[in-house]
Design an enzyme around this catalytic site. Structure first.
Site, PDB file in Angstrom:
ATOM      1  CE  LYS A  37      -0.179  -0.151   5.044  1.00  0.00           C
ATOM      2  NZ  LYS A  37      -0.962  -0.565   6.226  1.00  0.00           N
ATOM      3  NE  ARG A 132      -6.306   1.172  11.531  1.00  0.00           N
ATOM      4  CZ  ARG A 132      -5.089   0.990  11.048  1.00  0.00           C
ATOM      5  NH1 ARG A 132      -4.114   1.822  11.382  1.00  0.00           N
ATOM      6  NH2 ARG A 132      -4.813   0.002  10.244  1.00  0.00           N
ATOM      7  CG  HIS A 164      -4.036  -4.244  11.651  1.00  0.00           C
ATOM      8  ND1 HIS A 164      -2.943  -4.948  11.193  1.00  0.00           N
ATOM      9  CD2 HIS A 164      -3.683  -2.932  11.587  1.00  0.00           C
ATOM     10  CE1 HIS A 164      -1.970  -4.095  10.871  1.00  0.00           C
ATOM     11  NE2 HIS A 164      -2.389  -2.870  11.109  1.00  0.00           N
ATOM     12  NE  ARG A 220      -2.900  -7.978   7.816  1.00  0.00           N
ATOM     13  CZ  ARG A 220      -3.555  -8.341   8.931  1.00  0.00           C
ATOM     14  NH1 ARG A 220      -4.213  -9.479   8.987  1.00  0.00           N
ATOM     15  NH2 ARG A 220      -3.541  -7.551   9.986  1.00  0.00           N
ATOM     16  CE1 TYR A 264      12.903  32.159   2.593  1.00  0.00           C
ATOM     17  CE2 TYR A 264      12.439  29.803   2.690  1.00  0.00           C
ATOM     18  CZ  TYR A 264      12.552  30.983   1.966  1.00  0.00           C
ATOM     19  OH  TYR A 264      12.320  30.972   0.625  1.00  0.00           O
ATOM     20  CB  CYS A 311      13.698  25.953   1.949  1.00  0.00           C
ATOM     21  SG  CYS A 311      14.778  26.972   2.959  1.00  0.00           S
ATOM     22  CG  ASP A 313      12.278  24.385  -4.020  1.00  0.00           C
ATOM     23  OD1 ASP A 313      11.301  23.633  -4.162  1.00  0.00           O
ATOM     24  OD2 ASP A 313      12.228  25.626  -4.151  1.00  0.00           O
TER      25      ASP A 313
HETATM   26  C1  LIG Z   1      -0.241  -1.642   6.817  1.00  0.00           C
HETATM   27  C2  LIG Z   1      -0.852  -2.919   7.226  1.00  0.00           C
HETATM   28  C3  LIG Z   1      -0.062  -4.051   7.501  1.00  0.00           C
HETATM   29  C4  LIG Z   1       1.441  -4.017   7.534  1.00  0.00           C
HETATM   30  O1  LIG Z   1       1.867  -3.435   8.747  1.00  0.00           O
HETATM   31  P1  LIG Z   1       3.433  -3.348   9.085  1.00  0.00           P
HETATM   32  O2  LIG Z   1       3.477  -2.846  10.466  1.00  0.00           O
HETATM   33  O3  LIG Z   1       4.005  -2.387   8.090  1.00  0.00           O
HETATM   34  O4  LIG Z   1       3.954  -4.720   8.904  1.00  0.00           O
HETATM   35  C5  LIG Z   1      -0.697  -5.240   7.758  1.00  0.00           C
HETATM   36  N1  LIG Z   1      -2.041  -5.315   7.777  1.00  0.00           N
HETATM   37  C6  LIG Z   1      -2.826  -4.241   7.551  1.00  0.00           C
HETATM   38  C7  LIG Z   1      -4.289  -4.385   7.604  1.00  0.00           C
HETATM   39  C8  LIG Z   1      -2.269  -3.009   7.285  1.00  0.00           C
HETATM   40  O5  LIG Z   1      -3.049  -1.948   7.059  1.00  0.00           O
END
Ligand SMILES: *Cc1c(COP(=O)(O)O)cnc(C)c1O
Length: 374
Positions: A37, A132, A164, A220, A264, A311, A313
């Site tokens: 992602k 979430r 998660h 994952r 700046y 800055c 750039d």
């Molecule tokens: C981003 C994400 C992961 C990966 O998490 P890491 O901490 O980068 O390994 C796994 N599962 C879901 C649902 C995520 O959104």
């Protein structure tokens, strides 16, 4: 020969493959999903997806349907899951492209089924405590019932159940045990309704490294595949190799007297005569303004401080009395093996997490790839 890009993110595909192999070895009985992602955490979605498959990642994961469709358009055809969509999302196109979708509520399951031209493959997301995405409590019970009846009617194939973790990067946090047991109960509830999908999954990178009890059918992995330990105090710096090196060249070098104010607001003033180097990168390229007067870079083999405000750039480094010239290589971060800072060092200097340091890069940064099939 191609000219070297002014700002270059060098991506080491061999390191990426080795990280994935090391993570797979941590969870030898589970399938592996590499999460690509957010443009593969800033590393470039298409190339990283291809490299992840080549390294043995059976699954790829992305947040949105658009990200998943972009992978399909680039030729990817393997198992692919996405998990974040609003009403009206391109569910039909996703199903047509063989992408597995995630349902986090009864409403979302209904939307997917209604939009799909053929039987969609759907995984169910249970909220076990992150608060979430996902269904919790009574909403999970309702989602289980809706999924069971939709599957019985042949309108959906439930292929997975997942959740998660909130605190996996703190292995001793009590939330980990709580979430695992809530997940087991959710899977039992699903089984009691007659659904026993093949894929139960819970582990992110941190849990893959530290909690075998979460490995289940699939892990994952995101940040660790890119070689960055999920938390600075977790260790694993020797297991993983950072994949990205961010570098550029000095655009100008000048000698300034004591009392010269830099950038700046003159937030830094030379207290003795010194040499300044102008680095052609700024917040337009994803370098945090919070790095002003705080981060270090590497020039000519030595660490040098970033001085004055970042800055849009440009930023300025204090080279002291070391010999330096226009065009000298500047490394912002890399694996750290040659004394250069790491993304984690930038995260520490700017009060953020290394995930953000790599993912927010952009602007004029050009990615080049080394190793792999490149
Ligand atoms: C981003 C994400 C992961 C990966 O998490 P890491 O901490 O980068 O390994 C796994 N599962 C879901 C649902 C995520 O959104």
């Amino acid at each position: 020969m191609m000219p070297t890009p002014q700002i270059e993110a060098v991506i080491d595909l061999d390191a990426f493959g080795a990280n994935i192999a090391a993570l797979a070895a941590c969870a030898p009985s589970s399938a592996l999903m590499t999460v690509v992602k957010a443009d593969a955490y800033g590393h470039g979605r298409v190339r990283m997806a291809r490299a992840a498959r080549a390294a043995g990642s059976t699954w790829l994961g992305v947040a949105t349907i658009d990200e998943a469709l972009a992978l399909r358009q680039a030729g990817d055809s393997g198992p692919l899951l996405c998990w974040l969509a609003v009403p009206g999302a391109a569910y039909g196109a996703a199903v047509e492209a063989g992408i597995e979708l995630t349902a986090s509520s009864v409403e979302q399951l209904d939307e997917i089924v209604a939009a799909a031209g053929r039987r969609p493959r759907v995984q169910l997301k249970v909220d076990t405590g992150l608060s979430r995405n996902g269904a919790r409590g009574d909403e999970w019970t309702a989602l289980v019932a809706a999924a069971a009846s939709a599957q019985a009617a042949g309108r959906v194939e439930i292929t997975g159940v997942w959740s998660h973790l909130a605190c996996a990067d703190e292995p001793d946090h009590p939330a980990n045990d709580v979430q695992e047991s809530v997940f087991r109960a959710a899977v039992d509830e699903l089984a009691a309704a007659g659904l026993s999908p093949d894929l139960r999954h819970l582990a992110n990178s941190a849990a893959t490294l530290t909690r075998p009890s979460t490995h289940l059918d699939l892990v994952r992995v995101g940040i660790a595949a890119y070689g960055i330990p999920p938390a600075p105090d977790l260790g694993y710096e020797t297991t993983l190799t950072p994949v990205m090196t961010l570098r550029t060249r000095l655009a100008q070098v000048k000698r300034v007297p004591a009392g010269a104010g830099v950038s700046y607001g003159h937030q830094w003033v030379a207290d003795h005569e010194t040499t300044l180097g102008l680095v052609p990168m700024g917040y337009g390229d994803g370098i945090a303004v919070a790095a002003s007067n705080r981060a270090e870079l590497q020039v000519g083999g030595a660490r040098v401080p970033l001085v004055g405000r970042v800055c849009m750039d440009q930023l300025v480094v204090d080279l002291g009395d070391a010999p330096a010239g226009r065009g000298d290589l500047v490394t912002l971060f890399g694996p750290g093996h040659d004394g250069e800072p790491t993304a984690q060092d930038w995260a520490a200097a700017t009060d953020t997490i290394a995930y953000e340091v790599v993912t927010r890069l952009g602007g004029r940064t050009v990615r080049t790839y080394r190793g792999g099939e490149a």
